[in-house]
Design an enzyme around this catalytic site. Structure first.
Site, PDB file in Angstrom:
ATOM      1  N   GLU A 296       1.006  -1.261  -0.087  1.00  0.00           N
ATOM      2  CA  GLU A 296       0.158   0.183  -0.331  1.00  0.00           C
ATOM      3  C   GLU A 296       1.006   1.141   0.051  1.00  0.00           C
ATOM      4  O   GLU A 296       1.426   1.488   0.876  1.00  0.00           O
ATOM      5  CB  GLU A 296      -0.469   0.122   1.490  1.00  0.00           C
TER       6      GLU A 296
ATOM      7  N   CYS B 140      -2.396   8.997   2.787  1.00  0.00           N
ATOM      8  CA  CYS B 140      -2.364   8.467   1.610  1.00  0.00           C
ATOM      9  C   CYS B 140      -3.354   8.467   0.528  1.00  0.00           C
ATOM     10  O   CYS B 140      -3.535   8.469  -0.836  1.00  0.00           O
ATOM     11  CB  CYS B 140      -2.587   6.870   1.252  1.00  0.00           C
TER      12      CYS B 140
HETATM   13  P1  NAP Z   1       7.479   5.672   4.845  1.00  0.00           P
HETATM   14  O1  NAP Z   1       9.185   6.588   5.057  1.00  0.00           O
HETATM   15  O2  NAP Z   1       7.828   4.584   3.075  1.00  0.00           O
HETATM   16  O3  NAP Z   1       8.121   4.723   5.780  1.00  0.00           O
HETATM   17  C1  NAP Z   1       7.513   3.388   6.418  1.00  0.00           C
HETATM   18  C2  NAP Z   1       7.584   2.547   7.098  1.00  0.00           C
HETATM   19  O4  NAP Z   1       8.476   1.675   6.086  1.00  0.00           O
HETATM   20  C3  NAP Z   1       7.756   2.987   8.264  1.00  0.00           C
HETATM   21  O5  NAP Z   1       7.948   1.828   9.715  1.00  0.00           O
HETATM   22  C4  NAP Z   1       9.710   2.696   7.991  1.00  0.00           C
HETATM   23  O6  NAP Z   1      10.204   2.422   8.987  1.00  0.00           O
HETATM   24  C5  NAP Z   1       9.471   1.764   7.105  1.00  0.00           C
HETATM   25  N1  NAP Z   1      10.899   1.868   6.448  1.00  0.00           N
HETATM   26  C6  NAP Z   1      11.806   3.066   5.998  1.00  0.00           C
HETATM   27  N2  NAP Z   1      12.378   2.166   4.762  1.00  0.00           N
HETATM   28  C7  NAP Z   1      12.430   1.186   5.228  1.00  0.00           C
HETATM   29  C8  NAP Z   1      13.536   0.661   4.744  1.00  0.00           C
HETATM   30  N3  NAP Z   1      14.768   0.318   4.175  1.00  0.00           N
HETATM   31  N4  NAP Z   1      13.307  -1.129   5.064  1.00  0.00           N
HETATM   32  C9  NAP Z   1      12.376  -1.131   5.025  1.00  0.00           C
HETATM   33  N5  NAP Z   1      11.215  -0.841   6.073  1.00  0.00           N
HETATM   34  C10 NAP Z   1      11.534   1.265   5.309  1.00  0.00           C
HETATM   35  O7  NAP Z   1       6.487   6.091   5.021  1.00  0.00           O
HETATM   36  P2  NAP Z   1       6.262   7.091   5.459  1.00  0.00           P
HETATM   37  O8  NAP Z   1       6.201   9.101   5.556  1.00  0.00           O
HETATM   38  O9  NAP Z   1       6.251   6.686   6.742  1.00  0.00           O
HETATM   39  O10 NAP Z   1       4.635   7.408   5.287  1.00  0.00           O
HETATM   40  C11 NAP Z   1       3.827   8.206   4.712  1.00  0.00           C
HETATM   41  C12 NAP Z   1       4.021   7.234   3.417  1.00  0.00           C
HETATM   42  O11 NAP Z   1       2.903   6.103   3.646  1.00  0.00           O
HETATM   43  C13 NAP Z   1       3.226   8.039   1.923  1.00  0.00           C
HETATM   44  O12 NAP Z   1       3.436   7.900   0.565  1.00  0.00           O
HETATM   45  C14 NAP Z   1       2.021   7.811   2.321  1.00  0.00           C
HETATM   46  O13 NAP Z   1       0.803   7.889   0.957  1.00  0.00           O
HETATM   47  C15 NAP Z   1       2.255   5.880   2.516  1.00  0.00           C
HETATM   48  N6  NAP Z   1       0.794   5.791   2.224  1.00  0.00           N
HETATM   49  C16 NAP Z   1       0.023   4.592   2.044  1.00  0.00           C
HETATM   50  C17 NAP Z   1      -0.976   4.125   2.566  1.00  0.00           C
HETATM   51  C18 NAP Z   1      -2.249   3.186   1.594  1.00  0.00           C
HETATM   52  O14 NAP Z   1      -2.966   2.354   1.647  1.00  0.00           O
HETATM   53  N7  NAP Z   1      -1.602   3.177   0.325  1.00  0.00           N
HETATM   54  C19 NAP Z   1      -1.283   3.952   3.553  1.00  0.00           C
HETATM   55  C20 NAP Z   1      -0.703   5.247   4.902  1.00  0.00           C
HETATM   56  C21 NAP Z   1       0.206   5.646   3.694  1.00  0.00           C
HETATM   57  P3  NAP Z   1      11.538   3.678  10.203  1.00  0.00           P
HETATM   58  O15 NAP Z   1      10.396   5.093  10.416  1.00  0.00           O
HETATM   59  O16 NAP Z   1      12.015   3.278  10.816  1.00  0.00           O
HETATM   60  O17 NAP Z   1      11.864   4.715   8.857  1.00  0.00           O
END
Ligand code: NAP
Length: 488
Positions: free
Chosen positions: A282, A316
């Site tokens: 997602e 999102c």
């Molecule tokens: P993010 O930076 O991608 O982080 C999401 C999760 O991934 C966090 O738990 C983060 O951990 C982890 N993560 C980061 N780098 C990683 C890696 N190299 N390997 C494994 N895990 C890793 O996203 P965010 O800033 O938290 O959230 C915002 C994004 O989520 C937006 O783009 C939004 O659109 C999307 N989103 C999508 C949906 C959907 O249903 N499509 C719903 C909600 C949000 P750390 O915190 O430890 O870095």
């Protein structure tokens, strides 16, 4: 170490003097219940320490509200082992038993919703009304999947040759790694945990490092609801990328469910390919909000406020580009900007707050940079656009009129910023809506249902809301096309 707080003292939790690596005990509403907020890792049915700690901040004032444990390699390995060992008996546990555990978790979550909402607001920055809405939505995943757990469908049919029968059954996939973002710290966790428990999978939850307290509370609820040891584990890796990569290369892990940015999702898909893991992704969105010239403008403004401002724009599903028919653009933008500028910007727990802080100064600055570059590229600010002075990761509600080449249209803003671009024909609106790598959700406003459906069908997105500002429902499939994700 243990700090006791009465419910009306809850805001004292933001005092740095209370930050610690132990357990915060928060006394519930009207002192009727007491629940301890855990800050340790949860592995194999026990709350354990990791190799170091991480401070969790309140973005409304940047003060530390708690210190949580971070997992080293040893704890990550232990979580996989616990989930792997628990899987055979959990997979065989009667669906009715799994259903009842989920039902109990739903009831606990509803009973503790005030405390959970306050924690969400404190660690994420969103206003209390949004946080309460999130808790209700999040709890519903436990209720819905408690009902689904006992209704696993199968299939029985005759083979075309007529000489045999085909029996299709569903099996739990195994150890699942669940990675969640900071924007919906409760709902993104329950949306993954609920179906995994219902199906008989075991799991390792890895919440975002900005907002782990909500996930810790939810796991605590699951423990109290009777989830057997090893079925649900929670880790916060000290080196996220490296340790998650190692887990994705562990043959005992069979499934990855990730919600987060498209950028990180791409990396995880590549990592998952090595062991051909089943993945649910997602990812990011860049939702178009299309207002056709025959739209009810008052309704469109109401819908725009919900689609844009739920969660302060950090969703999102948030409307990210307002694509408005030229003939009505002036009236729509004037009314929309007025509604946006009427919002009370304040710390999430303050009475009457309608727009809280972003999750961190870093995220707030990203929003400000996008707006500044949009203005440099010719965008005209109708309201907002200035970083406020004073503490906290605040950014004002902002409306910016842009042309279709403006760079802001290519980015997920994830904040209270609404770029408005105009069009002459419905075909042009559809082309603008599709001019993005994303395809999660879109919104269409028109009083002519046939026209609205024709437009909705031509827009490349996994979900379309027609004459509505919100679409999510635990009972509905959720997901995107293009680079917004895979699976539902
Ligand atoms: P993010 O930076 O991608 O982080 C999401 C999760 O991934 C966090 O738990 C983060 O951990 C982890 N993560 C980061 N780098 C990683 C890696 N190299 N390997 C494994 N895990 C890793 O996203 P965010 O800033 O938290 O959230 C915002 C994004 O989520 C937006 O783009 C939004 O659109 C999307 N989103 C999508 C949906 C959907 O249903 N499509 C719903 C909600 C949000 P750390 O915190 O430890 O870095």
């Amino acid at each position: 170490m243990c700090v006791l707080l009465k419910s009306h003292w809850l805001r004292r939790i933001i005092s740095p003097s209370l930050s610690h690596s132990g357990i915060l005990a928060i006394f519930g509403w009207r002192m009727l219940t007491s629940v301890q907020l855990k800050t340790d890792l949860y592995i194999d049915g026990a709350w354990v320490k990791g190799e170091k700690t991480l401070p969790v901040h309140n973005p409304a004032n940047n003060q530390v509200i708690a210190e949580v444990q971070l997992a080293g390699d040893k704890e990550c390995e232990a979580a996989v082992t616990a989930a792997h060992n628990a899987f055979p008996s959990w997979a065989k546990t009667a669906p009715r038993v799994r259903a009842e555990i989920l039902r109990k978790a739903f009831e606990l979550m509803v009973a503790e919703s005030d405390q959970i909402a306050k924690i969400i607001s404190m660690e994420n920055g969103k206003v209390l009304s949004d946080a309460k809405g999130e808790v209700a939505y999040a709890a519903e995943f436990f209720r819905w999947f408690s009902e689904e757990a006992v209704r696993t469908p199968g299939d029985f049919r005759a083979a075309p040759s007529g000489d045999k029968r085909i029996l299709v059954t569903h099996q739990p996939i195994g150890v699942s790694l669940l990675i969640t973002p900071w924007n919906f710290p409760a709902a993104m966790a329950t949306r993954k945990i609920g179906p995994a428990i219902a199906a008989g999978c075991t799991m390792i939850l890895k919440p975002a490092s900005e907002t782990p307290l909500t996930a810790l509370w939810i796991v605590d609820i699951l423990e109290r609801a009777g989830v057997p040891k090893g079925v649900v584990n929670l880790i916060l890796p000290s080196k996220t990328g490296e340790q998650i990569s190692k887990m994705l290369h562990d043959p005992r892990v069979r499934n990855l469910s990730f919600t987060g940015s498209t950028e990180v999702g791409r990396t995880l898909l590549k990592e998952s390919a090595d062991h051909v893991l089943r993945t649910s992704m997602e990812l990011g969105g860049n939702a178009p909000f299309v207002v056709l010239e025959d739209a009810d403008i008052e309704e469109a403004v109401k819908g725009a406020m919900i689609a844009k401002m739920r969660n302060g724009g950090a969703a999102c599903t948030a409307a990210n580009r307002f694509i408005v028919a030229k003939k009505i653009a002036n009236e729509f933008t004037t009314k929309f900007a007025k509604a946006m500028s009427d919002l009370k910007v304040a710390p999430g727990l303050e009475d009457g707050a309608q727009l809280g802080a972003s999750v961190s100064i870093k995220e707030r600055n990203k929003i400000a940079e996008l707006v500044d570059s949009s203005v440099k590229a010719g965008g005209t600010l109708t309201i907002g656009g200035q970083v406020p002075t004073g503490e906290g990761a605040f950014y004002p509600a902002t409306v910016i009129e842009v042309n279709k080449e403006n760079p802001i249209l290519n980015h997920e803003v994830f904040g209270p910023v609404a770029p408005v671009v105009t069009f002459e024909t419905d075909q042009e609106a559809i082309a603008l809506a599709n001019a993005t790598e994303y395809g999660l959700i879109s919104y269409v406003y028109s009083q002519d249902l046939k026209r609205a459906i024709r437009t909705a069908e031509a827009i490349e997105s996994g979900m379309v809301a027609i004459n509505r500002g919100v679409i999510s429902d635990p009972a509905a499939p959720f997901g995107g096309v293009k680079q917004s994700g895979l699976d539902r």
